[in-house]
Design a protein around this motif. Structure first.
Motif, PDB file in Angstrom:
ATOM      1  N   TRP A 168       0.930  -7.181  -0.741  1.00  0.00           N
ATOM      2  CA  TRP A 168       0.474  -5.668  -1.433  1.00  0.00           C
ATOM      3  C   TRP A 168       1.782  -5.162  -1.998  1.00  0.00           C
ATOM      4  CZ3 TRP A 168       3.467  -2.168   1.644  1.00  0.00           C
ATOM      5  CH2 TRP A 168       3.578  -2.442   3.053  1.00  0.00           C
ATOM      6  N   GLN A 183      -4.845  -6.387  -7.318  1.00  0.00           N
ATOM      7  CA  GLN A 183      -4.278  -6.097  -6.212  1.00  0.00           C
ATOM      8  C   GLN A 183      -5.400  -4.940  -5.655  1.00  0.00           C
ATOM      9  OE1 GLN A 183      -0.429  -4.885  -6.865  1.00  0.00           O
ATOM     10  NE2 GLN A 183       0.484  -6.761  -5.817  1.00  0.00           N
ATOM     11  N   LEU A 208      -8.062  -5.129  -2.479  1.00  0.00           N
ATOM     12  CA  LEU A 208      -7.823  -3.952  -1.440  1.00  0.00           C
ATOM     13  C   LEU A 208      -9.196  -3.461  -1.094  1.00  0.00           C
ATOM     14  CD1 LEU A 208      -6.410  -1.998   0.436  1.00  0.00           C
ATOM     15  CD2 LEU A 208      -6.277  -0.601  -1.563  1.00  0.00           C
ATOM     16  N   LEU A 240      -3.503   1.135   7.704  1.00  0.00           N
ATOM     17  CA  LEU A 240      -3.305  -0.121   6.587  1.00  0.00           C
ATOM     18  C   LEU A 240      -3.835   0.276   5.351  1.00  0.00           C
ATOM     19  CD1 LEU A 240      -4.321  -3.154   8.881  1.00  0.00           C
ATOM     20  CD2 LEU A 240      -2.017  -2.526   8.005  1.00  0.00           C
ATOM     21  N   ILE A 286      -0.952  -0.086   2.355  1.00  0.00           N
ATOM     22  CA  ILE A 286      -1.436  -1.113   1.176  1.00  0.00           C
ATOM     23  C   ILE A 286      -1.372  -0.439  -0.268  1.00  0.00           C
ATOM     24  CG2 ILE A 286      -3.018  -2.731   0.361  1.00  0.00           C
ATOM     25  CD1 ILE A 286      -3.594  -3.425   3.091  1.00  0.00           C
TER      26      ILE A 286
END
Length: 92
Positions: free
Chosen positions: A4, A14, A18, A37, A41
């Motif tokens: 990330w 990305q 995610l 998280l 991220i």
């Protein structure tokens, strides 16, 4: 685990990773860990010019609220947004 680190030319890739991670692998994690998280991220991806912090805090709080945890910050604007989310999503 997701990679990330911020790479502007890979933001779409990305973000897709995610979303996929949050929909599958992250579900096995405790809601507080998953929310933390998700926040970290998202901040690492940094998809917007402005508002990444606010958006990531809302994502964290949404994860917490799904499982009955209280939100963790007291910004008045954000509390209003969280109330709208709660009413539209959970009070049906």
């Amino acid at each position: 685990m997701l990679k990330w680190m911020r790479t502007p030319f890979k933001i779409q890739e990305q973000m897709n990773a995610l979303i996929s991670w949050n929909g599958r692998k992250a579900q096995a994690l405790h809601p507080i860990v998953r929310g933390a998280l998700l926040h970290a991220i998202f901040i690492g991806i940094h998809p917007f010019i402005d508002g990444n912090g606010r958006t990531s805090r809302l994502l964290l709080n949404l994860e917490l609220m799904k499982f009955g945890y209280p939100h963790y910050f007291s910004n008045r604007k954000s509390i209003g947004v969280l109330r709208c989310i709660r009413q539209s999503t959970y009070d049906r």
